[in-house]
Design a protein around this motif. Sequence first.
Motif, PDB file in Angstrom:
ATOM      1  N   ASP A 180      13.276   2.713   1.401  1.00  0.00           N
ATOM      2  CA  ASP A 180      14.570   2.569   2.088  1.00  0.00           C
ATOM      3  C   ASP A 180      14.697   1.297   2.933  1.00  0.00           C
ATOM      4  N   GLY A 181      13.675   0.453   2.954  1.00  0.00           N
ATOM      5  CA  GLY A 181      13.736  -0.810   3.681  1.00  0.00           C
ATOM      6  C   GLY A 181      13.589  -0.704   5.187  1.00  0.00           C
ATOM      7  N   LYS A 182      13.310   0.488   5.708  1.00  0.00           N
ATOM      8  CA  LYS A 182      13.218   0.694   7.154  1.00  0.00           C
ATOM      9  C   LYS A 182      11.806   0.426   7.667  1.00  0.00           C
ATOM     10  N   ALA A 183      11.754  -0.124   8.888  1.00  0.00           N
ATOM     11  CA  ALA A 183      10.478  -0.366   9.546  1.00  0.00           C
ATOM     12  C   ALA A 183       9.912   0.954  10.058  1.00  0.00           C
ATOM     13  N   ASP A 184       8.589   1.084  10.010  1.00  0.00           N
ATOM     14  CA  ASP A 184       7.925   2.258  10.578  1.00  0.00           C
ATOM     15  C   ASP A 184       8.001   2.212  12.095  1.00  0.00           C
ATOM     16  N   GLU A 185       8.153   3.378  12.698  1.00  0.00           N
ATOM     17  CA  GLU A 185       8.139   3.477  14.165  1.00  0.00           C
ATOM     18  C   GLU A 185       6.782   3.017  14.675  1.00  0.00           C
ATOM     19  N   PRO A 186       6.692   2.411  15.825  1.00  0.00           N
ATOM     20  CA  PRO A 186       7.747   2.296  16.831  1.00  0.00           C
ATOM     21  C   PRO A 186       8.704   1.128  16.592  1.00  0.00           C
ATOM     22  N   ASP A 187       8.450   0.339  15.529  1.00  0.00           N
ATOM     23  CA  ASP A 187       9.327  -0.795  15.236  1.00  0.00           C
ATOM     24  C   ASP A 187      10.674  -0.295  14.737  1.00  0.00           C
ATOM     25  N   VAL A 188      11.714  -1.102  14.968  1.00  0.00           N
ATOM     26  CA  VAL A 188      13.069  -0.724  14.600  1.00  0.00           C
ATOM     27  C   VAL A 188      13.708  -1.863  13.811  1.00  0.00           C
ATOM     28  N   GLU A 232      15.684  -2.790   9.610  1.00  0.00           N
ATOM     29  CA  GLU A 232      15.603  -2.534   8.178  1.00  0.00           C
ATOM     30  C   GLU A 232      16.083  -3.745   7.412  1.00  0.00           C
ATOM     31  N   THR A 233      15.703  -3.793   6.150  1.00  0.00           N
ATOM     32  CA  THR A 233      16.126  -4.849   5.252  1.00  0.00           C
ATOM     33  C   THR A 233      16.812  -4.202   4.046  1.00  0.00           C
ATOM     34  N   ALA A 234      17.644  -4.950   3.374  1.00  0.00           N
ATOM     35  CA  ALA A 234      18.428  -4.406   2.253  1.00  0.00           C
ATOM     36  C   ALA A 234      17.538  -4.037   1.071  1.00  0.00           C
ATOM     37  N   CYS A 235      17.912  -2.959   0.415  1.00  0.00           N
ATOM     38  CA  CYS A 235      17.252  -2.510  -0.823  1.00  0.00           C
ATOM     39  C   CYS A 235      18.164  -2.801  -2.009  1.00  0.00           C
ATOM     40  N   PHE A 236      17.569  -2.981  -3.169  1.00  0.00           N
ATOM     41  CA  PHE A 236      18.307  -3.213  -4.399  1.00  0.00           C
ATOM     42  C   PHE A 236      17.870  -2.194  -5.441  1.00  0.00           C
ATOM     43  N   ALA A 237      18.804  -1.745  -6.269  1.00  0.00           N
ATOM     44  CA  ALA A 237      18.476  -0.812  -7.342  1.00  0.00           C
ATOM     45  C   ALA A 237      17.622  -1.528  -8.379  1.00  0.00           C
ATOM     46  N   VAL A 238      16.599  -0.847  -8.837  1.00  0.00           N
ATOM     47  CA  VAL A 238      15.668  -1.416  -9.810  1.00  0.00           C
ATOM     48  C   VAL A 238      15.275  -0.311 -10.790  1.00  0.00           C
ATOM     49  N   LYS A 239      15.015  -0.708 -12.033  1.00  0.00           N
ATOM     50  CA  LYS A 239      14.552   0.261 -13.021  1.00  0.00           C
ATOM     51  C   LYS A 239      13.598  -0.431 -13.984  1.00  0.00           C
ATOM     52  N   TYR A 295       0.868  -1.184   0.000  1.00  0.00           N
ATOM     53  CA  TYR A 295       0.000   0.000   0.000  1.00  0.00           C
ATOM     54  C   TYR A 295       0.901   1.229   0.000  1.00  0.00           C
ATOM     55  N   GLY A 296       0.553   2.185  -0.845  1.00  0.00           N
ATOM     56  CA  GLY A 296       1.414   3.361  -0.969  1.00  0.00           C
ATOM     57  C   GLY A 296       2.821   2.916  -1.325  1.00  0.00           C
ATOM     58  N   ASP A 297       3.817   3.358  -0.539  1.00  0.00           N
ATOM     59  CA  ASP A 297       5.202   2.931  -0.763  1.00  0.00           C
ATOM     60  C   ASP A 297       5.703   2.064   0.388  1.00  0.00           C
ATOM     61  N   LYS A 298       4.785   1.240   0.929  1.00  0.00           N
ATOM     62  CA  LYS A 298       5.119   0.339   2.035  1.00  0.00           C
ATOM     63  C   LYS A 298       4.569  -1.056   1.753  1.00  0.00           C
ATOM     64  N   VAL A 299       5.099  -2.015   2.518  1.00  0.00           N
ATOM     65  CA  VAL A 299       4.549  -3.363   2.510  1.00  0.00           C
ATOM     66  C   VAL A 299       4.370  -3.780   3.965  1.00  0.00           C
ATOM     67  N   ALA A 300       3.247  -4.431   4.259  1.00  0.00           N
ATOM     68  CA  ALA A 300       2.981  -4.941   5.604  1.00  0.00           C
ATOM     69  C   ALA A 300       3.384  -6.406   5.638  1.00  0.00           C
ATOM     70  N   CYS A 301       4.288  -6.749   6.538  1.00  0.00           N
ATOM     71  CA  CYS A 301       4.744  -8.138   6.669  1.00  0.00           C
ATOM     72  C   CYS A 301       3.551  -9.039   6.994  1.00  0.00           C
ATOM     73  N   PRO A 302       3.457 -10.197   6.337  1.00  0.00           N
ATOM     74  CA  PRO A 302       2.320 -11.078   6.575  1.00  0.00           C
ATOM     75  C   PRO A 302       2.341 -11.764   7.944  1.00  0.00           C
ATOM     76  N   LEU A 303       3.478 -11.782   8.632  1.00  0.00           N
ATOM     77  CA  LEU A 303       3.535 -12.462   9.925  1.00  0.00           C
ATOM     78  C   LEU A 303       3.024 -11.606  11.085  1.00  0.00           C
TER      79      LEU A 303
END
Length: 103
Positions: free
Chosen positions: A74-82, A84-91, A57-65
Amino acid sequence: MSWTKICPLNDIPALGARVVRHGEVDIGVFRTEDDRVFALNNSCPHKGGPLSQGIVYGDKVACPLHSWKISLVDGKADEPDVGETACFAVKVEDGNVYLQLNK
């Protein structure tokens, strides 16, 4: 680093994802409603959930677990969670999706 053709853009559903295996890493390639494409390590930083199976949704993904919200930008979790996961260049060029990968 080189660009690797993954698939036609239309092979990734809007608000969905496709998984690409590169070596030992699964990469989630995500498509937003407005056809932007992002690529992340397919593992949530919380408990390793498969992000490609989450809700985009938007520019985020909600983990299914556990519903952690992870930024596709940027692969970062939204607060209050802390975490991040790696990002890869895509075009997207000429209707095809490319990832920049180490060979």
